[in-house]
Design a protein around this motif. Structure first.
Motif, PDB file in Angstrom:
ATOM      1  N   PRO A  76      40.722  44.593  51.692  1.00 52.30           N
ATOM      2  CA  PRO A  76      40.817  43.678  50.542  1.00 52.30           C
ATOM      3  C   PRO A  76      40.433  44.331  49.227  1.00 52.30           C
ATOM      4  O   PRO A  76      40.770  43.810  48.160  1.00 52.30           O
ATOM      5  CB  PRO A  76      39.849  42.550  50.916  1.00 52.30           C
ATOM      6  N   THR A  77      39.740  45.468  49.284  1.00 58.33           N
ATOM      7  CA  THR A  77      39.344  46.189  48.073  1.00 58.33           C
ATOM      8  C   THR A  77      40.420  47.146  47.576  1.00 58.33           C
ATOM      9  O   THR A  77      40.239  47.797  46.545  1.00 58.33           O
ATOM     10  CB  THR A  77      38.056  46.986  48.341  1.00 58.33           C
ATOM     11  N   CYS A  78      41.529  47.245  48.295  1.00 53.60           N
ATOM     12  CA  CYS A  78      42.600  48.184  47.916  1.00 53.60           C
ATOM     13  C   CYS A  78      43.151  47.847  46.529  1.00 53.60           C
ATOM     14  O   CYS A  78      43.447  46.686  46.231  1.00 53.60           O
ATOM     15  CB  CYS A  78      43.713  48.124  48.954  1.00 53.60           C
ATOM     16  N   ASP A  79      43.282  48.868  45.687  1.00 52.42           N
ATOM     17  CA  ASP A  79      43.795  48.652  44.329  1.00 52.42           C
ATOM     18  C   ASP A  79      45.172  47.997  44.338  1.00 52.42           C
ATOM     19  O   ASP A  79      45.488  47.185  43.465  1.00 52.42           O
ATOM     20  CB  ASP A  79      43.870  49.982  43.574  1.00 52.42           C
ATOM     21  N   SER A  80      45.989  48.335  45.327  1.00 49.51           N
ATOM     22  CA  SER A  80      47.343  47.790  45.366  1.00 49.51           C
ATOM     23  C   SER A  80      47.363  46.314  45.747  1.00 49.51           C
ATOM     24  O   SER A  80      48.387  45.647  45.588  1.00 49.51           O
ATOM     25  CB  SER A  80      48.202  48.584  46.352  1.00 49.51           C
ATOM     26  N   MET A  81      46.233  45.782  46.237  1.00 52.81           N
ATOM     27  CA  MET A  81      46.156  44.380  46.654  1.00 52.81           C
ATOM     28  C   MET A  81      45.428  43.499  45.638  1.00 52.81           C
ATOM     29  O   MET A  81      45.353  42.281  45.816  1.00 52.81           O
ATOM     30  CB  MET A  81      45.456  44.272  48.014  1.00 52.81           C
ATOM     31  N   LYS A  82      44.891  44.094  44.574  1.00 52.99           N
ATOM     32  CA  LYS A  82      44.116  43.328  43.606  1.00 52.99           C
ATOM     33  C   LYS A  82      44.901  42.168  43.007  1.00 52.99           C
ATOM     34  O   LYS A  82      44.361  41.082  42.791  1.00 52.99           O
ATOM     35  CB  LYS A  82      43.626  44.253  42.482  1.00 52.99           C
ATOM     36  N   ARG A  83      46.177  42.378  42.736  1.00 50.25           N
ATOM     37  CA  ARG A  83      46.971  41.321  42.103  1.00 50.25           C
ATOM     38  C   ARG A  83      47.191  40.132  43.025  1.00 50.25           C
ATOM     39  O   ARG A  83      47.562  39.050  42.570  1.00 50.25           O
ATOM     40  CB  ARG A  83      48.322  41.878  41.625  1.00 50.25           C
ATOM     41  N   PHE A  84      46.973  40.329  44.324  1.00 51.34           N
ATOM     42  CA  PHE A  84      47.083  39.222  45.264  1.00 51.34           C
ATOM     43  C   PHE A  84      45.729  38.572  45.514  1.00 51.34           C
ATOM     44  O   PHE A  84      45.613  37.357  45.611  1.00 51.34           O
ATOM     45  CB  PHE A  84      47.664  39.705  46.597  1.00 51.34           C
ATOM     46  N   VAL A  85      44.682  39.381  45.635  1.00 46.94           N
ATOM     47  CA  VAL A  85      43.345  38.869  45.936  1.00 46.94           C
ATOM     48  C   VAL A  85      42.751  38.135  44.734  1.00 46.94           C
ATOM     49  O   VAL A  85      42.100  37.095  44.884  1.00 46.94           O
ATOM     50  CB  VAL A  85      42.417  40.021  46.376  1.00 46.94           C
ATOM     51  N   ASP A  86      42.972  38.648  43.530  1.00 46.24           N
ATOM     52  CA  ASP A  86      42.457  38.014  42.307  1.00 46.24           C
ATOM     53  C   ASP A  86      43.403  36.883  41.912  1.00 46.24           C
ATOM     54  O   ASP A  86      44.436  37.103  41.287  1.00 46.24           O
ATOM     55  CB  ASP A  86      42.367  39.055  41.185  1.00 46.24           C
ATOM     56  N   ARG A  87      43.045  35.648  42.270  1.00 49.03           N
ATOM     57  CA  ARG A  87      43.954  34.523  42.029  1.00 49.03           C
ATOM     58  C   ARG A  87      44.039  34.141  40.556  1.00 49.03           C
ATOM     59  O   ARG A  87      45.040  33.565  40.124  1.00 49.03           O
ATOM     60  CB  ARG A  87      43.533  33.316  42.875  1.00 49.03           C
ATOM     61  N   ASP A  88      43.010  34.452  39.756  1.00 46.67           N
ATOM     62  CA  ASP A  88      43.113  34.218  38.311  1.00 46.67           C
ATOM     63  C   ASP A  88      44.242  35.076  37.737  1.00 46.67           C
ATOM     64  O   ASP A  88      45.048  34.605  36.924  1.00 46.67           O
ATOM     65  CB  ASP A  88      41.794  34.556  37.614  1.00 46.67           C
TER      66      ASP A  88
END
Length: 221
Positions: A76-88
């Motif tokens: 979940p800390t992967c940079d490529s997944m930030k746009r999905f994990v960060d719902r704001d």
């Protein structure tokens, strides 16, 4: 702490999924047309709040992986997944331009993608998996389990009565559950295929959908 509940099955996950589902219902979409942009933002903020709670509950469990659309396993800390994990961030464009939800961007799907959240047990159940080269999750502990399981693949159109009560998954590891009903109805537009499963949110209607089920255990090498 290791969680035993699928992220989608948690109370927060179900609430977030129900809220997101509203934005794909035609009747609900029509009600958005009469809202001011401020009112629409307030509704979206409620959905964002539910999604953030679901994500946080999943992160707090400590049993966290994400499957990308390319089928790779990410932390979940992967940079490529930030746009999905960060719902704001995921809802930022809609909150800035709420008219996107009122049909003013017909060529785009305005609903931000929800990450494919998986527990360790669900990752272990995947017959094919590749670690993300960026965040490099350690999947070595899964190799033995992967070699031990034998899976049979078939298109949904091949289902028949002998498969009732068999537990099915999609190739990405998503659990559908036991097959409970199959029907093919002839309509004026052609044949309408439906396969229903115990844990699936919706029936499978594409007869070419690939399914898999466990058929036995191979001896470990």
């Amino acid at each position: 702490m290791t969680g035993t509940t699928s992220p989608a099955d948690s109370a927060a996950g179900r609430a977030a999924a129900a809220s997101r589902a509203l934005y794909r219902q035609e009747d609900y979409i029509r009600t958005l047309q009469d809202l001011s942009h401020g009112e629409l933002r307030d509704q979206m903020k409620e959905t964002v709040s539910l999604e953030k709670a679901a994500i946080q509950e999943w992160l707090d469990s400590g049993d966290c992986y994400i499957i990308s659309l390319a089928g790779k396993v990410h932390l979940p800390t992967c940079d490529s997944m930030k746009r999905f994990v960060d719902r704001d961030s995921a809802w930022f464009t809609n909150l800035r331009f709420p008219q996107r939800l009122q049909g003013e961007s017909p060529d785009e799907d305005p609903i931000p993608v929800w990450p494919i959240l998986r527990t360790r047990a669900q990752i272990e159940a995947m017959p094919r998996r590749t670690a993300c080269p960026l965040c490099k999750p350690d999947l070595a502990h899964l190799d033995k389990a992967r070699r031990a399981i034998t899976w049979t693949y078939l298109p949904a159109r091949s289902l028949n009565s002998k498969h009732f009560s068999t537990e099915f998954r999609l190739p990405n590891g998503s659990l559908l559950g036991a097959l409970t009903r199959i029907s093919t109805v002839e309509t004026i537009d052609g044949l309408l295929f439906t396969a229903e499963f115990e844990h699936a949110e919706a029936p499978v209607t594409d007869p070419d959908t690939e399914l898999m089920y466990q058929t036995g255990m191979r001896a470990l090498a």
